[in-house]
Design a protein around this motif. Structure first.
Motif, mmCIF file in Angstrom:
data_model
loop_
_atom_site.group_PDB
_atom_site.id
_atom_site.type_symbol
_atom_site.label_atom_id
_atom_site.label_comp_id
_atom_site.label_asym_id
_atom_site.label_seq_id
_atom_site.Cartn_x
_atom_site.Cartn_y
_atom_site.Cartn_z
ATOM 1 N N ARG A 137 46.147 21.126 31.109
ATOM 2 C CA ARG A 137 44.925 21.940 31.079
ATOM 3 C C ARG A 137 45.146 23.253 31.841
ATOM 4 O O ARG A 137 44.700 24.311 31.393
ATOM 5 C CB ARG A 137 43.775 21.136 31.674
ATOM 6 N N THR A 138 45.855 23.171 32.962
ATOM 7 C CA THR A 138 46.139 24.364 33.755
ATOM 8 C C THR A 138 47.003 25.346 32.973
ATOM 9 O O THR A 138 46.762 26.558 32.988
ATOM 10 C CB THR A 138 46.825 23.978 35.077
ATOM 11 N N ARG A 139 48.005 24.851 32.261
ATOM 12 C CA ARG A 139 48.874 25.725 31.467
ATOM 13 C C ARG A 139 48.088 26.403 30.337
ATOM 14 O O ARG A 139 48.319 27.578 30.032
ATOM 15 C CB ARG A 139 50.056 24.941 30.890
ATOM 16 N N LEU A 140 47.184 25.659 29.710
ATOM 17 C CA LEU A 140 46.361 26.255 28.656
ATOM 18 C C LEU A 140 45.451 27.346 29.223
ATOM 19 O O LEU A 140 45.310 28.417 28.624
ATOM 20 C CB LEU A 140 45.535 25.188 27.949
ATOM 21 N N LEU A 141 44.849 27.082 30.371
ATOM 22 C CA LEU A 141 44.016 28.105 31.011
ATOM 23 C C LEU A 141 44.840 29.317 31.416
ATOM 24 O O LEU A 141 44.390 30.456 31.273
ATOM 25 C CB LEU A 141 43.324 27.524 32.251
ATOM 26 N N GLN A 142 46.032 29.057 31.896
ATOM 27 C CA GLN A 142 46.902 30.160 32.272
ATOM 28 C C GLN A 142 47.240 31.003 31.038
ATOM 29 O O GLN A 142 47.209 32.233 31.098
ATOM 30 C CB GLN A 142 48.174 29.645 32.928
ATOM 31 N N GLY A 143 47.529 30.350 29.937
ATOM 32 C CA GLY A 143 47.811 31.077 28.701
ATOM 33 C C GLY A 143 46.614 31.865 28.217
ATOM 34 O O GLY A 143 46.745 33.036 27.817
ATOM 35 N N ALA A 160 45.125 34.121 40.875
ATOM 36 C CA ALA A 160 44.216 33.933 39.735
ATOM 37 C C ALA A 160 42.800 34.369 40.105
ATOM 38 O O ALA A 160 42.103 34.988 39.292
ATOM 39 C CB ALA A 160 44.239 32.473 39.278
ATOM 40 N N GLY A 161 42.386 34.062 41.333
ATOM 41 C CA GLY A 161 41.067 34.509 41.788
ATOM 42 C C GLY A 161 40.972 36.020 41.861
ATOM 43 O O GLY A 161 39.960 36.617 41.479
ATOM 44 N N ALA A 162 42.038 36.650 42.340
ATOM 45 C CA ALA A 162 42.063 38.113 42.390
ATOM 46 C C ALA A 162 41.995 38.703 40.976
ATOM 47 O O ALA A 162 41.282 39.684 40.740
ATOM 48 C CB ALA A 162 43.316 38.603 43.113
ATOM 49 N N ALA A 163 42.702 38.096 40.036
ATOM 50 C CA ALA A 163 42.652 38.558 38.644
ATOM 51 C C ALA A 163 41.238 38.415 38.089
ATOM 52 O O ALA A 163 40.750 39.305 37.379
ATOM 53 C CB ALA A 163 43.658 37.789 37.786
ATOM 54 N N ALA A 164 40.580 37.311 38.409
ATOM 55 C CA ALA A 164 39.198 37.111 37.956
ATOM 56 C C ALA A 164 38.282 38.190 38.530
ATOM 57 O O ALA A 164 37.454 38.763 37.803
ATOM 58 C CB ALA A 164 38.700 35.723 38.354
ATOM 59 N N LEU A 165 38.434 38.478 39.811
ATOM 60 C CA LEU A 165 37.612 39.525 40.435
ATOM 61 C C LEU A 165 37.874 40.891 39.809
ATOM 62 O O LEU A 165 36.944 41.678 39.609
ATOM 63 C CB LEU A 165 37.865 39.572 41.943
ATOM 64 N N LEU A 166 39.115 41.162 39.492
ATOM 65 C CA LEU A 166 39.437 42.434 38.842
ATOM 66 C C LEU A 166 38.848 42.515 37.434
ATOM 67 O O LEU A 166 38.390 43.583 37.009
ATOM 68 C CB LEU A 166 40.948 42.644 38.816
ATOM 69 N N ALA A 216 38.523 29.876 36.244
ATOM 70 C CA ALA A 216 38.794 28.447 36.043
ATOM 71 C C ALA A 216 40.212 28.093 36.490
ATOM 72 O O ALA A 216 40.430 27.045 37.108
ATOM 73 C CB ALA A 216 38.584 28.075 34.575
ATOM 74 N N LEU A 217 41.158 28.974 36.207
ATOM 75 C CA LEU A 217 42.531 28.752 36.652
ATOM 76 C C LEU A 217 42.587 28.696 38.178
ATOM 77 O O LEU A 217 43.245 27.827 38.757
ATOM 78 C CB LEU A 217 43.452 29.858 36.118
ATOM 79 N N ALA A 218 41.877 29.596 38.820
ATOM 80 C CA ALA A 218 41.832 29.594 40.289
ATOM 81 C C ALA A 218 41.209 28.303 40.815
ATOM 82 O O ALA A 218 41.683 27.737 41.801
ATOM 83 C CB ALA A 218 41.056 30.809 40.791
ATOM 84 N N ALA A 219 40.183 27.818 40.142
ATOM 85 C CA ALA A 219 39.505 26.601 40.590
ATOM 86 C C ALA A 219 40.383 25.359 40.445
ATOM 87 O O ALA A 219 40.261 24.412 41.226
ATOM 88 C CB ALA A 219 38.206 26.410 39.814
#
Length: 164
Positions: free
Chosen positions: A2-8, A81-87, A68-71
């Motif tokens: 699931r993490t790999r799919l979210l990362q993709g 991942a959290g920084a990317a979400a904030l950006l 979601a990836l950060a979580a």
């Protein structure tokens, strides 16, 4: 898995976002500035009709998948991942509160005439466009770094999952 799919998904959507904004900054804006103002206003107004849904959806998928990836991760992966979400959220906020109000003005000007001082307003739109492009590109770079880091071979005796 699931993490790999979210990362993709986060990498794909953020790459599309950065690519769309990057293309606009590198190609559309110089073209806008090279054509007569009435042509620019007409094209800009029509383009924003198309971009409204697709770009907002791309920003939402980018922000939510990165969040979601950060979580679902920990350590450095969570932070990046959290920084990317904030950006990605920053790209949305810059668009919503910077570019969109000016797009509304441009739509009005296309139907009538641009007012005195319109060039300053268009320059402000370009500054907002540069800012949202930068936030999207940095978000994409962070997620790319994560993807490359996780596929790089680990030193002997280390588990890749420990690095995450």
């Amino acid at each position: 898995m699931r993490t790999r799919l979210l990362q993709g998904l986060s990498l794909l959507s953020t790459g599309l976002l950065a690519g769309a904004f990057g293309y606009g900054a590198a190609n559309l804006v110089p073209t806008f500035n090279a054509v007569p103002i009435d042509m620019r206003l007409d094209f800009h107004a029509e383009l924003m009709k198309m971009n409204g849904i697709t770009m907002q959806a791309t920003m939402a998928v980018s922000a939510l998948s990165s969040l979601a990836l950060a979580a679902l991760t920990r350590g450095r992966t969570r932070a990046l991942a959290g920084a990317a979400a904030l950006l990605a959220v920053a790209s949305f906020l810059i668009t919503r509160f910077g570019n969109v109000p000016i797009n509304g003005r441009i739509k009005q000007w296309a139907a009538t005439e641009p007012p005195t001082g319109y060039a300053d307003v268009l320059r402000r739109w370009e500054l907002f466009n540069d800012a949202r492009t930068l936030t999207a590109v940095v978000a994409f770079a962070l997620l790319t770094f994560l993807a490359l880091r996780e596929t790089a071979p680990c030193p002997k005796g280390h588990d890749q999952r420990e690095a995450a």
